[in-house]
Enzyme design. Structure first.
Site, short mmCIF file in Angstrom:
data_model
loop_
_atom_site.label_atom_id
_atom_site.label_comp_id
_atom_site.label_asym_id
_atom_site.label_seq_id
_atom_site.Cartn_x
_atom_site.Cartn_y
_atom_site.Cartn_z
N LYS A 207 0.77 -1.11 0.15
CA LYS A 207 0.12 0.03 0.03
C LYS A 207 0.73 1.13 -0.15
O LYS A 207 1.93 1.23 0.33
CB LYS A 207 -0.96 -0.22 0.97
N ARG A 255 -3.05 -10.19 4.88
CA ARG A 255 -3.46 -10.30 3.13
C ARG A 255 -2.29 -9.88 2.55
O ARG A 255 -1.66 -8.48 2.65
CB ARG A 255 -4.53 -9.18 2.99
N1 HH2 Z 1 -7.32 -4.12 0.84
C1 HH2 Z 1 -7.49 -4.26 -0.87
C2 HH2 Z 1 -8.68 -5.00 -1.11
N2 HH2 Z 1 -9.16 -6.07 -0.05
N3 HH2 Z 1 -9.56 -6.57 2.07
C3 HH2 Z 1 -9.36 -6.57 3.22
N4 HH2 Z 1 -10.04 -7.22 4.15
N5 HH2 Z 1 -8.48 -5.54 3.86
C4 HH2 Z 1 -7.68 -4.91 2.94
O1 HH2 Z 1 -6.78 -4.16 3.62
C5 HH2 Z 1 -7.91 -4.90 1.58
C6 HH2 Z 1 -9.08 -5.53 1.11
C7 HH2 Z 1 -6.98 -3.23 -1.60
O2 HH2 Z 1 -5.84 -3.90 -2.27
P1 HH2 Z 1 -5.78 -4.76 -3.72
O3 HH2 Z 1 -7.11 -5.87 -3.61
O4 HH2 Z 1 -4.53 -5.35 -3.49
O5 HH2 Z 1 -6.17 -3.76 -4.55
P2 HH2 Z 1 -7.62 -3.39 -5.48
O6 HH2 Z 1 -8.39 -2.89 -4.39
O7 HH2 Z 1 -7.03 -2.21 -6.23
O8 HH2 Z 1 -7.97 -4.35 -6.25
#
Ligand code: HH2
Length: 271
Positions: A207, A255
């Site tokens: 992040k 995660r």
């Molecule tokens: N962060 C993201 C997505 N889902 N779920 C939980 N429980 N906690 C988190 O911190 C979290 C999450 C954002 O990351 P990412 O899936 O890599 O990116 P994007 O939302 O752009 O798909």
């Protein structure tokens, strides 16, 4: 279960079947490459694979439910026989379709789908977010970020428990309507969230806050909200460092995009 297994933090591998996720967007868009990536995450030691069909990065445009379902269902179906699958969604219809396809955990960044989890008999992750992804980073504001996030999660967990959800995870939602200072306060006081008494999941991997800490430390400067972060692919060490911090504060699941490194670090922490 032995005592050692009890303290080994779990790793949830990130699998975004999206064209626009902030780190891996566009890489696993077709079902075959997404499934292959999911199997790779399992081989690297992921206990859960988190399948998502809509990016929630700051400024992301919403996806409609039929499109999200089209993206995630074939991937969930293929992975569910080999690993626990969570569905990363804010939509009831998508959660239902994914559970029919084999998902057993609803990873709910909107913290609103507890009735769905209760009805379907799945686990539920309640994540805190201020605002919505489209606008959440414009001006996040709190009087006391730790107290507000803890109270919100406590209240949602109580509603979910009353509705009959048996497995509830809490997630402070790093980067979801939070500045770097908010994120670091939550990390410093993660024990306050852990003290609620439910298992805690953290999503810190790659992040922007980590990108800023990396950039500032590379230059020997104090990080600020306006420090330009290093690129997402250069955030491994910071992701592991903050993941380890969270594990030592009591987080039960991390995660992660870089699953192998996260699993190794979890084993070292547990040892
Ligand atoms: N962060 C993201 C997505 N889902 N779920 C939980 N429980 N906690 C988190 O911190 C979290 C999450 C954002 O990351 P990412 O899936 O890599 O990116 P994007 O939302 O752009 O798909």
């Amino acid at each position: 279960m032995t005592g050692e297994e009890r303290v080994l933090p779990l790793v949830m591998g990130v699998l975004n079947v999206t064209p626009d996720s902030f780190s891996d967007g566009g890489r696993w868009c077709d079902p075959d490459s997404a499934i292959a990536r999911g199997l790779e995450l399992v081989a690297e030691g992921a206990s859960v694979v988190d399948v998502g069909g809509e990016s929630t990065r700051p400024g992301a445009r919403p996806v409609d439910a039929p499109e999200e379902i089209r993206r995630v269902v074939p991937v969930v179906e293929a992975l569910a026989p080999v690993v626990r699958v969570s569905i990363d969604t804010r939509k009831d219809e998508v959660a239902r379709a994914a559970v029919r396809a084999g998902a057993t955990l609803i990873n709910d960044v909107s913290a609103s789908l507890w009735r769905t989890a209760a009805e379907l008999g799945t686990g539920w992750v309640a994540m805190h977010m201020q605002g919505s992804p489209e606008t959440m980073q414009e001006a996040p504001t709190y009087t006391d970020v730790v107290a507000e996030v803890a109270t919100f999660l406590e209240q949602r967990a109580a509603m979910a428990a009353r509705a009959g959800v048996e497995e509830i995870w809490l997630d402070p939602g790093f980067g979801f309507g939070k500045t770097m200072v908010h994120n670091l306060s939550l990390l410093r006081h993660l024990d306050r969230i852990v003290a609620i008494g439910l298992p805690v999941l953290v999503g810190l991997s790659r992040k922007a806050t980590i990108g800023r800490l990396h950039a500032a430390s590379d230059r020997g400067e104090v990080p600020t909200e306006s420090t330009a972060p290093v690129p997402t692919d250069d955030r491994l060490e910071g992701s592991i460092a903050l993941g380890v911090w969270a594990m030592t504060q009591g987080a039960r699941m991390i995660r992660a995009h870089d699953v192998l490194a996260a699993v190794h670090s979890a084993k070292v922490v547990a040892a």
